[in-house]
Design an enzyme around this catalytic site. Structure first.
Site, PDB file in Angstrom:
ATOM      1  N   GLU A 226       0.872  -1.177   0.000  1.00 13.51           N
ATOM      2  CA  GLU A 226       0.000   0.000   0.000  1.00 13.51           C
ATOM      3  C   GLU A 226       0.906   1.223   0.000  1.00 13.51           C
ATOM      4  OE1 GLU A 226      -3.084  -0.070  -0.504  1.00 13.51           O
ATOM      5  OE2 GLU A 226      -3.429  -2.205  -0.243  1.00 13.51           O
ATOM      6  N   CYS A 260      -2.035   9.122   2.686  1.00 13.70           N
ATOM      7  CA  CYS A 260      -1.561   8.584   1.413  1.00 13.70           C
ATOM      8  C   CYS A 260      -2.535   8.838   0.273  1.00 13.70           C
ATOM      9  CB  CYS A 260      -1.259   7.094   1.542  1.00 13.70           C
ATOM     10  SG  CYS A 260      -2.675   6.078   2.014  1.00 13.70           S
TER      11      CYS A 260
END
Length: 483
Positions: A226, A260
């Site tokens: 990720e 993110c």
């Protein structure tokens, strides 16, 4: 050939040896003991839920201390509640997820049957980041525990108070063979990914992700990465600019931009750049004011990251961008608290560093485009993003963007919220990541879905055996007819 264990490798510190020993014990348990049944998995999830619920205020305090200041509301909404929802969802659906799954059987093999049987992989490693330490540590752990795995966690060294607290609480609630939290020493960080896990989950930067993938590749360890990257916002001509400004401002400044999937830059029609910048500036001031003591606004995690953001803004200004800020970053009142003022970079260009690397802070470049095609070309010239956001009312324009771009996920007329959908996978593509988790997607990702074929005694598969003779001709004819 015997398996090479971590103890066969030269280790340079007692900390590394302790982690290798812990892994080896977990590995042996995962092979020696049968897969945990539904009751055991539900018990583990229940203990994890109690751990979070009973220590919510302690987690909030530890995370805030690590950041310098972290908004209590942001920790509650984006971390604690998110984890509790994930646990509740997994608990509710786990019995169904664990059940063997019917799979269609081709006509020529009838009356045989096929099934997919979910099985634990074994030992799952999790390398978690600092920006949402509770959520991004425990969300993948929920999927791993639900799938029946044993879990080893390596937290970030940038949040030492949180990491120590999590280690303490996990040790009190779980046996070391179920789930364990390692230390944060540098040598552990460098060697953790080299352990021969059955699956490894890493959340962090693309640069570090490449190093993790290289280390894991030596053991052929399957990975879920990720990562991050530059997630664009497209403002269509049909968009309501006031609505878009409010929603982009919130998404960009949540956790002071240290997210993110935060909007990384905005593309919109050239004639609307200044109007949108003015609306964004107004929204940001309305949300957070100009006082660095505002408890709703989160600090930057370290002096190094603060200095990096200062350098991005200075580079953009030197190359011709207009910088709009609520205050100056070098103002002692802001810098002492590591609170970087919300910053708009109007007229950003490709040669600016801020347009070449992930920002991970409260700076937002705004770029004018001649038309929608130019915006799409801009996005498609670069790495595929972890997230993409589109604002507008023109359905045809929206569908054109969805068809012509590839990204980890999309939210339409808002930002971030595709991530919160427990029935949808969360994952990137290419430089923004690989693999996915959340809900059943996490369970499947961290299980071996083993295909099983049940032969029927009434099937004529024996006709395939030599000597072939005329029977094989008849069988071939039948198979061609069915193909």
């Amino acid at each position: 050939m015997p398996r090479e264990t971590p103890m066969d490798q030269p280790l340079i510190s007692p900390a590394q040896r302790a982690v290798a020993d812990a892994f080896e014990r977990m590995f042996e348990l995962s092979r020696a003991q049968p897969a945990p049944d539904l009751a055991a998995r539900l018990d583990r999830l229940s203990r994890l839920r109690a751990l979070v619920q009973d220590n919510e205020s302690r987690f909030e305090a530890a995370i805030s201390a690590d950041f310098g200041h972290r908004s209590q509301v942001e920790t509650a909404i984006a971390e604690t509640l998110f984890v509790l929802v994930e646990i509740k969802h997994a608990t509710k659906h786990l019995k169904k997820w664990m059940a063997p799954r019917r799979v269609a059987t081709a006509l020529q093999f009838m009356p045989a049957k096929n099934r997919l049987i979910p099985q634990p992989l074994g030992v799952v490693g999790i390398i978690s980041p600092w920006n949402y330490p509770l959520q991004l540590t425990l969300a993948p752990a929920i999927g791993a525990l639900a799938a029946g795995n044993r879990v080893m966690i390596k937290p970030s060294e940038l949040v030492p108070r949180f990491s120590a607290l999590l280690q303490e609480l996990i040790a009190a609630k779980f046996d070391a063979g179920e789930i364990t939290v390692t230390g944060i020493e540098d040598e552990i960080a460098k060697s953790f990914a080299s352990l021969p896990f059955d699956h490894l989950i890493f959340t962090g930067s693309t640069r570090i992700g490449r190093l993790v993938a290289e280390a894991a590749g030596r053991n052929l360890t399957p990975l879920t990465l990720e990562l991050g990257g530059k997630s664009p916002v497209i403002i269509d001509r049909s968009a309501d600019l006031d609505e878009a400004a409010a929603r982009v401002a919130y998404a960009k400044l949540l956790n002071a931009g240290q997210t993110c999937i935060a909007p990384d830059y905005v593309l919109l029609p050239e004639g609307k750049v200044q109007e949108f910048a003015d609306k964004l500036d107004g929204r940001m001031r309305g949300m957070y004011g100009t006082n660095p003591d505002n408890s709703d606004y989160t600090s930057i995690v370290s002096d190094r990251h603060y200095a990096r953001l200062e350098a991005l803004a200075a580079d953009a200004a030197a190359k011709g961008a207009k910088i709009v800020q609520l205050a100056k970053p070098d103002d002692p009142a802001w810098k002492a608290k590591r609170k970087f003022p919300p910053t708009l970079v109007v007229g950003a260009t490709p040669d600016m560093t801020i347009m070449q690397e992930e920002i991970f802070g409260p700076l937002l470049p705004i770029v004018g485009c001649k038309d929608a095609g130019e915006a799409l070309s801009w996005i498609n010239r670069h790495d595929r993003p972890l997230a993409l956001y589109w604002f507008g009312k023109d359905a045809a324009a929206r569908d054109e963007v969805l068809a012509r771009t590839v990204s980890g996920g999309v939210t339409i007329n808002d930002c971030l919220f595709h991530f919160t959908q427990v029935n949808q996978p969360m994952g990137g593509i290419g430089a923004s990541g690989t693999g996915a988790y959340h809900g059943e997607w996490g369970f499947n990702n961290l299980s071996k879905l083993k295909p099983v074929f049940y032969r029927s005694p009434f099937n004529r598969l024996a006709d395939l055996y030599p000597p072939y003779g005329t029977k094989i001709a008849r069988l071939q004819k039948m198979l061609r007819f069915m193909s």
